[in-house]
Scaffold this motif. Structure first.
Motif, PDB file in Angstrom:
ATOM      1  N   PHE A   3       1.950   1.671  -1.851  1.00 57.89           N
ATOM      2  CA  PHE A   3       1.390   0.350  -1.260  1.00 57.89           C
ATOM      3  C   PHE A   3       0.860  -0.957  -2.775  1.00 57.89           C
ATOM      4  CE2 PHE A   3       2.243   2.422   2.737  1.00 57.89           C
ATOM      5  CZ  PHE A   3       3.379   1.696   3.344  1.00 57.89           C
ATOM      6  N   LYS A   4       1.717  -1.891  -2.694  1.00 62.08           N
ATOM      7  CA  LYS A   4       0.711  -3.245  -3.333  1.00 62.08           C
ATOM      8  C   LYS A   4      -0.352  -4.219  -2.135  1.00 62.08           C
ATOM      9  CE  LYS A   4       1.167  -6.746  -6.985  1.00 62.08           C
ATOM     10  NZ  LYS A   4       2.181  -6.999  -8.064  1.00 62.08           N
ATOM     11  N   THR A   5      -1.768  -3.622  -2.722  1.00 59.42           N
ATOM     12  CA  THR A   5      -2.365  -4.390  -1.394  1.00 59.42           C
ATOM     13  C   THR A   5      -3.124  -5.858  -2.422  1.00 59.42           C
ATOM     14  OG1 THR A   5      -4.561  -2.600  -1.794  1.00 59.42           O
ATOM     15  CG2 THR A   5      -2.905  -2.352  -0.188  1.00 59.42           C
ATOM     16  N   SER A   6      -3.250  -6.681  -2.011  1.00 60.11           N
ATOM     17  CA  SER A   6      -4.042  -7.710  -2.172  1.00 60.11           C
ATOM     18  C   SER A   6      -5.064  -8.046  -1.260  1.00 60.11           C
ATOM     19  CB  SER A   6      -3.343  -8.440  -2.069  1.00 60.11           C
ATOM     20  OG  SER A   6      -2.852  -8.989  -0.978  1.00 60.11           O
ATOM     21  N   ALA A   7      -6.413  -8.829  -1.783  1.00 61.04           N
ATOM     22  CA  ALA A   7      -7.373  -9.191  -0.304  1.00 61.04           C
ATOM     23  C   ALA A   7      -6.704 -10.254   0.269  1.00 61.04           C
ATOM     24  CB  ALA A   7      -8.696  -9.744  -1.084  1.00 61.04           C
ATOM     25  N   PRO A   8      -6.402 -10.029   1.682  1.00 69.34           N
ATOM     26  CA  PRO A   8      -6.448 -11.186   2.503  1.00 69.34           C
ATOM     27  C   PRO A   8      -7.031 -12.585   2.473  1.00 69.34           C
ATOM     28  CG  PRO A   8      -7.880  -9.872   3.517  1.00 69.34           C
ATOM     29  CD  PRO A   8      -7.612  -9.160   2.078  1.00 69.34           C
ATOM     30  N   LEU A  49      -5.476  -8.182  10.302  1.00 66.46           N
ATOM     31  CA  LEU A  49      -5.835  -8.091   8.996  1.00 66.46           C
ATOM     32  C   LEU A  49      -5.211  -6.858   8.095  1.00 66.46           C
ATOM     33  CD1 LEU A  49      -8.450  -8.171   7.201  1.00 66.46           C
ATOM     34  CD2 LEU A  49      -9.226  -6.216   8.170  1.00 66.46           C
ATOM     35  N   LEU A  50      -4.203  -5.791   8.191  1.00 64.41           N
ATOM     36  CA  LEU A  50      -3.731  -4.932   8.204  1.00 64.41           C
ATOM     37  C   LEU A  50      -2.491  -6.202   7.033  1.00 64.41           C
ATOM     38  CD1 LEU A  50      -2.410  -2.397   7.207  1.00 64.41           C
ATOM     39  CD2 LEU A  50      -1.293  -1.959   9.268  1.00 64.41           C
ATOM     40  N   ALA A  51      -1.771  -6.813   8.031  1.00 64.55           N
ATOM     41  CA  ALA A  51      -1.041  -7.772   7.284  1.00 64.55           C
ATOM     42  C   ALA A  51      -1.197  -8.605   6.064  1.00 64.55           C
ATOM     43  CB  ALA A  51      -0.460  -8.850   8.356  1.00 64.55           C
ATOM     44  N   GLY A  52      -2.169  -9.073   6.716  1.00 66.67           N
ATOM     45  CA  GLY A  52      -3.098  -9.637   4.885  1.00 66.67           C
ATOM     46  C   GLY A  52      -3.361  -8.936   4.060  1.00 66.67           C
ATOM     47  N   LEU A  54      -1.648  -6.649   3.397  1.00 67.09           N
ATOM     48  CA  LEU A  54      -0.269  -5.588   2.809  1.00 67.09           C
ATOM     49  C   LEU A  54       0.578  -6.887   2.429  1.00 67.09           C
ATOM     50  CD1 LEU A  54       0.717  -2.870   5.346  1.00 67.09           C
ATOM     51  CD2 LEU A  54      -0.454  -2.216   2.769  1.00 67.09           C
ATOM     52  N   LEU A  55       0.638  -8.051   2.639  1.00 73.89           N
ATOM     53  CA  LEU A  55       1.934  -8.946   2.640  1.00 73.89           C
ATOM     54  C   LEU A  55       1.152 -10.380   1.950  1.00 73.89           C
ATOM     55  CD1 LEU A  55       3.194  -9.497   6.203  1.00 73.89           C
ATOM     56  CD2 LEU A  55       3.942  -7.888   4.169  1.00 73.89           C
ATOM     57  N   ASP A  56       1.589 -10.743   0.470  1.00 77.38           N
ATOM     58  CA  ASP A  56       1.502 -11.679  -0.252  1.00 77.38           C
ATOM     59  C   ASP A  56       1.142 -13.018   0.900  1.00 77.38           C
ATOM     60  OD1 ASP A  56       0.442 -10.704  -2.162  1.00 77.38           O
ATOM     61  OD2 ASP A  56       2.579 -10.843  -3.030  1.00 77.38           O
ATOM     62  N   ASN A  57       0.464 -14.030   0.704  1.00 78.66           N
ATOM     63  CA  ASN A  57      -0.051 -15.146   1.091  1.00 78.66           C
ATOM     64  C   ASN A  57       0.020 -15.515   2.841  1.00 78.66           C
ATOM     65  OD1 ASN A  57       0.205 -16.913  -0.756  1.00 78.66           O
ATOM     66  ND2 ASN A  57       2.161 -16.862  -1.316  1.00 78.66           N
ATOM     67  N   VAL A  58      -0.704 -14.124   3.085  1.00 76.23           N
ATOM     68  CA  VAL A  58      -0.702 -14.182   4.549  1.00 76.23           C
ATOM     69  C   VAL A  58      -2.210 -13.693   5.022  1.00 76.23           C
ATOM     70  CG1 VAL A  58      -0.389 -12.599   6.430  1.00 76.23           C
ATOM     71  CG2 VAL A  58       1.239 -12.934   4.951  1.00 76.23           C
TER      72      VAL A  58
END
Length: 58
Positions: A3-8, A49-52, A54-58
């Motif tokens: 999984f490519k994660t990013s900060a929400p 928060l999980l969507a933020g 795992l997904l970009d720009n959320v």
């Protein structure tokens, strides 16, 4: 699975925190909407928060 994660985004984080805080307050003081649906709303706050993360720009 990788999984490519990013900060929400700040807004996503704040929405999830506000929902979680209202649920916690609703456990102490009866709030009309937050008290009966506390577990579901806490799950929604976590999923936001999980969507933020795992997904970009959320």
């Amino acid at each position: 699975m990788n999984f490519k994660t990013s900060a929400p985004r700040r807004e996503t984080f704040l929405v999830s925190v506000v929902i979680a805080i209202l649920v916690i307050i609703g456990q102490v003081v009866p709030l009309p909407f937050f008290t009966p649906y506390a577990l579901g709303l806490l799950l929604i706050a976590y999923l936001i928060l999980l969507a933020g993360v795992l997904l970009d720009n959320v």
